[in-house]
Scaffold this active site. Sequence first.
Site, PDB file in Angstrom:
ATOM      1  N   LYS B  83      36.952   4.387 -38.857  1.00 37.95           N
ATOM      2  CA  LYS B  83      37.496   5.358 -37.892  1.00 37.95           C
ATOM      3  C   LYS B  83      38.208   6.525 -38.559  1.00 37.95           C
ATOM      4  O   LYS B  83      38.229   7.635 -38.039  1.00 37.95           O
ATOM      5  CB  LYS B  83      38.448   4.655 -36.922  1.00 37.95           C
ATOM      6  N   GLU B 105      42.158   7.480 -27.240  1.00 35.96           N
ATOM      7  CA  GLU B 105      42.003   6.184 -26.612  1.00 35.96           C
ATOM      8  C   GLU B 105      41.742   5.185 -27.718  1.00 35.96           C
ATOM      9  O   GLU B 105      41.284   5.563 -28.804  1.00 35.96           O
ATOM     10  CB  GLU B 105      40.819   6.195 -25.645  1.00 35.96           C
ATOM     11  N   SER B 371      31.890  -2.244 -40.922  1.00 37.18           N
ATOM     12  CA  SER B 371      32.656  -1.088 -40.437  1.00 37.18           C
ATOM     13  C   SER B 371      34.162  -1.290 -40.464  1.00 37.18           C
ATOM     14  O   SER B 371      34.920  -0.337 -40.467  1.00 37.18           O
ATOM     15  CB  SER B 371      32.199  -0.734 -39.028  1.00 37.18           C
TER      16      SER B 371
END
Lengths: 239, 389
Positions: B83, B105, B371
Amino acid sequence: MGKLGIYLLVNYPSAESFIRAVKVCEERGVDFLEVGFPFSDPVADGDLLERASYETLKRFNFDDFTESLQEARRIFKGRVYVMTYANVVFGMGINAFAKRVEGITGIILADVPLREIWLFEKGFKKQGINLVRFLTPESRAQDIEKALKGAGDFIYFVSKRGTTGGDFTLDEETIGKIGLARGRGADVYIGFGIKEKKDVDLACSVADGAIIGTKAVEGLEKGVEAFEGYIKGLRAVNE
Amino acid sequence: MRRWFGQYGGQFVPETLIPALDELETAYKEFKKDKRHQKELQTLLKDFAGRPTPLYCAERLGSHLSAKIYLKREDLLHTGAHKINNTLGQIMLAKFMGKKRIIAETGAGQHGVATATVSALLDMECVVYMGKTDVERQAVNVDRMRLLGTTVVPVEKGSGTLKSAINEALRDWVKNVKTTHYLIGSVVGPYPFPSIVGEFQSVIGREARAQILKKEGYLPDQVIACVGGGSNAIGIFRGFVNDKDVSLMGIEAGGTGFDLGCHSATLTKGRPGILHGAISYLLQDKFGQVSDVHSVSAGLDYPGVGPEHSSLKDSGRVKYKVCFDKEALNAFSVLSRLEGILPALESAHVLGYLLEHKETFEGKTVIVNLSGRGDKDMEILKQGGIHNG
């Protein structure tokens, strides 16, 4: 004299009180009705209408909504619009949806901006239904031009940056933008945050009409008598 | 930049947001051309976030699967997931645009933590919306965000998961659009977000492609990633999408089974719809109401998916498959014990699929996009009984 439009969420707080509220609107000279079809993710709505949407979806489905809509149209002689969100139409199929709401004057889709109207317009036009254009305090000259093109009987001016409900104010710049659209021959109605007589007065002093949503639904939550008293008070303004 | 991916994408948001989306598009194009900012971003990705991430040959897992398995170690990045590639990019962009406030969010909390981290670094006010269910099941990440000076707003309305958090962030944005940048954490939302997030994440695929060529001298047979909104998958797929011999696979969350409401397998079980600004596959009922969804992994617990994935599905370029909760939980243990790596439950879905379909991958060279790391998932794992082994 400005036009007064009332928004009611279909079958809320109950199917019966919704229909009785429509009767009140007819009897008290409301000019047009917006019937809200609830959506699971109503991002343009404030807390009250969001909560009301969830409650309605728990108890009713689309078939119930269209049944009540047609009943409302039999009672209310003025213009009736349906207000909802893109996927309530798209998810069912645009043509299929348009057929199911046949006879309404226009459709208002809270998450369909001017540049995406193309996707929906054809399907509704076939049924003679206008797709209502939005303008906002953020709108630029090119947006106003775009809204004027193909606009139906009114342009919906969202009074503020924010969701439905809250307070009603109009700054000079916004009033200027409303004036620009009206100067080009469009009827402009203002919505979002309008609650009381004085708000309706203010809206109608700079535009052609006012739309009340949250406050009307809140009134009806208290009962049909309370709702009638509220509408009566608003109408006095315009008489 | 692509406004539409085939028939998917668009800008289905309230009219109020349209000028802000236009402003974002223009600013992003300038930002991309601005050498000084690009250099600063590259430096931060390297020295602050920890890029490039290793491409690790997982030999014990490989011999267990009779395949050559490489893990793209996004889990090793600062804050523990891919991210941060996007948050560094977008917060620099927001500063470039003169915005003072960041909203975001988060589902699993990984995007929230990455946003809170970079907001602290670049001195931005930061508010993160998070569904109440997720606040409870990802409590560690909530604490991390608060320590970083971010306001975390639990969203009780609606499903109390990622979808409700996005609804609330959109409402905030409509209200504060003049001062605020909405930092969308995945390749979802109205244009230009899917394109911008995709570009910021594409570093994963560029690195992985160069790394495998260096290590093996050939391209992999298979690249595979988990798909919720789909940003880590788009990030790695972009590196290989033009290599026709490289098969691409996205793994969705099958939850507890294929009844509506029990899974989040949007591309597998959904059909085109409009949610959060774009046309894309969507889990919905016949009347267009968005379905409740479920996944043991908060980061995959979303009824929509990025529009680029919808297009990749229709074209057949990417195959989308499903891994169920219990398979992902099992894969978590397997990777932990074979390789000493605790994967995020999101990434564990990919490993779960590999373990369940061993025969498909036998003898092949496979790159798995790992990830994120699994530290955040301890609460869920305890409830699932994994810690007792």
